[in-house]
Design an enzyme around this catalytic site. Structure first.
Site, PDB file in Angstrom:
ATOM      1  N   HIS A  26       0.841  -1.196   0.000  1.00 48.81           N
ATOM      2  CA  HIS A  26       0.000   0.000   0.000  1.00 48.81           C
ATOM      3  C   HIS A  26       0.883   1.255   0.000  1.00 48.81           C
ATOM      4  O   HIS A  26       1.960   1.271   0.606  1.00 48.81           O
ATOM      5  CB  HIS A  26      -0.900  -0.003   1.239  1.00 48.81           C
ATOM      6  CG  HIS A  26      -1.939   1.061   1.243  1.00 48.81           C
ATOM      7  ND1 HIS A  26      -1.783   2.252   1.922  1.00 48.81           N
ATOM      8  CD2 HIS A  26      -3.162   1.118   0.646  1.00 48.81           C
ATOM      9  CE1 HIS A  26      -2.869   2.992   1.756  1.00 48.81           C
ATOM     10  NE2 HIS A  26      -3.714   2.338   0.988  1.00 48.81           N
ATOM     11  N   SER A  64      -8.835 -15.010  -2.291  1.00 45.42           N
ATOM     12  CA  SER A  64      -8.998 -13.578  -2.570  1.00 45.42           C
ATOM     13  C   SER A  64     -10.372 -13.280  -3.150  1.00 45.42           C
ATOM     14  O   SER A  64     -10.990 -14.134  -3.795  1.00 45.42           O
ATOM     15  CB  SER A  64      -7.923 -13.113  -3.563  1.00 45.42           C
ATOM     16  OG  SER A  64      -8.144 -11.780  -3.971  1.00 45.42           O
TER      17      SER A  64
END
Length: 449
Positions: free
Chosen positions: A164, A367
């Protein structure tokens, strides 16, 4: 220094500014091209009727956007109407939540219950952990990496290039040396490259940021393999600190069978998640949990609040713990498990639909993030609130994302592609380098023909 202050055009009567005749004539909200003006101009305050009109208009816009909100990991399916009475109170959880403070308008009792729940989820004893409710994943990362730096002031921060963006901002803020490690096609950290980087800097301790679900591809770094790599690179337990950024998946993986475990039974230092992502909250928030032994270096007595300063921010939102506590109590472990299974199942449905339409797509194991070719039209991207990077875009299948919404998205995408790529005059891009040749549907790879 000067400031732009709205000019009151009214007249002074008995030391009170009265609206001018012109202002009286324009009581209604100004509108331009059908849009309500939000500009703050009235010195006398806006009428409740006009304020209600603005809010109603905005709610309508949000409800429309919600119907096609696909690209970001935020659960929009929640109802906290039962907590409405709390909005009449200012709740501030300044200080250490486990010590409380002299500021009596707080929700720290609820906050500690939330923290205990997460400590149990991530397998650390009550007597061995510390944590708090943050403003979001970035603050959790700020706190976790700060603890690593305080433990190893000369340590080097290692993070994959798919981490991130907050991680690299944190490195700049803390003026830490940061080694950006490459990634596999899946989005996982490249373990061989990490090994080489660790060997090249054996003289300094390692502070590792691991992604429990990367932002763009939903890839999960293998904690066990990283710990093994540290050992093989000559880093014993007392020379590394691992922070796990589990913004979304940190809450999901514990409810998936055979998923890798993120647990304090392994030699990790901290875990951070975002509360507004999987839980769904009307305000950004999060949780960070660490080992109690790491906290003393930050803890400072603050007489003003009769507590200790050990958090990143001073004043902390007391409503956020209430939302998290309510969500946990209302849905429970079984409810969360069902939601995780639904998100994974719907993500697989989207993957199948895209491939059936001849569109290259990838979905990592465990996911709910489906990656595919970036749409050519920015208007289409904006309409569906898609997140894009380079040649790829993704849909994060959250609780509010229904099968009907996904099917509608695929139908519209297929229709638009006929416009973007007419009669074979223009070909869809090859995204094999982004999602792997086996997932690409370009003319060269054509995996789904």
């Amino acid at each position: 220094m000067s400031f732009n202050i709205p000019i009151c055009t009214g007249r002074l009567v008995n030391n009170i500014i009265k609206p001018s005749i012109e202002e009286d004539k324009h009581e209604d909200i100004q509108e331009s091209n059908g849009h309500v003006s939000l500009t703050i101009t009235k010195c006398t305050g806006e009428t409740n009727a006009n304020l209600a009109k603005i809010i109603t208009n905005y709610v309508g816009t949000l409800n429309q956007n919600k119907l096609r909100f696909l690209g970001y990991p935020t659960n929009l399916d929640f109802d906290y109407a039962a907590l409405k009475p709390l909005l009449q109170f200012h709740l501030n959880n300044a200080g250490d939540p486990f010590l409380g403070s002299s500021y009596s308008m707080n929700s720290t009792a609820f906050e500690v219950c939330v923290l205990d729940w997460f400590a149990n989820l991530w397998e650390i004893e009550k007597s061995e952990y510390w944590g708090y409710v943050t403003t979001g994943g970035t603050e959790g990362n700020l706190h976790g990496i700060l603890l690593g730096r305080e433990q190893f002031p000369d340590g080097i921060l290692y993070a994959s290039e798919n981490s991130h963006y907050s991680i690299f901002k944190i490195a700049r803020m803390y003026r830490m040396q940061c080694v950006k490690v490459g990634t596999l096609v899946s989005g996982e950290i490249d373990y061989a490259e990490l090994h080489a980087s660790l060997l090249a800097h054996k003289d300094k301790p390692a502070i590792i940021n691991l992604n429990i679900g990367t932002t763009m591809k939903g890839a999960i770094d293998d904690v066990d393999l990283v710990i093994q790599t540290l050992g093989e690179s000559g880093f014993p337990r007392n020379r590394f600190y691992i922070h796990c950024d589990g913004a979304l998946f940190g809450m999901m993986l514990p409810f998936l069978k055979k998923a890798p475990r993120t647990t304090f039974k392994k030699p990790i230092g901290s875990i951070a998640i975002s509360g507004h992502k999987f839980f769904g909250c009307p305000i950004p928030c999060g949780v960070v949990i660490t080992r109690l032994e790491h906290i003393n270096v930050l803890s400072k007595d603050v007489e003003y609040i009769a507590s200790k300063d050990v958090t990143i921010t001073g004043s902390r939102c007391g409503h956020a713990p209430m939302f998290l506590w309510y969500a946990i109590q209302e849905r429970g472990l079984i409810g969360f498990e069902k939601e995780v299974e639904m998100c994974i199942m719907n993500a697989r449905h989207l993957l199948d639909q895209l491939r059936h339409a001849g569109i290259g797509a990838m979905l990592n194991e465990f996911s709910n993030t489906v990656v595919f070719e970036r749409p050519l039209d920015d208007e289409f991207t904006s309409r569906w609130s898609l997140a894009c990077k380079g040649n790829i875009a993704h849909v994060v299948v959250m609780q509010h994302v229904t099968i009907e919404m996904l099917d509608s998205f695929v139908v519209e995408l297929v229709q638009q592609r006929l416009i973007w790529y007419p009669d074979g005059l223009r070909k869809p891009p090859c995204i094999a380098s982004d999602i792997g040749a086996e997932n690409c549907a370009c003319t060269l790879h054509n995996s789904f023909s």
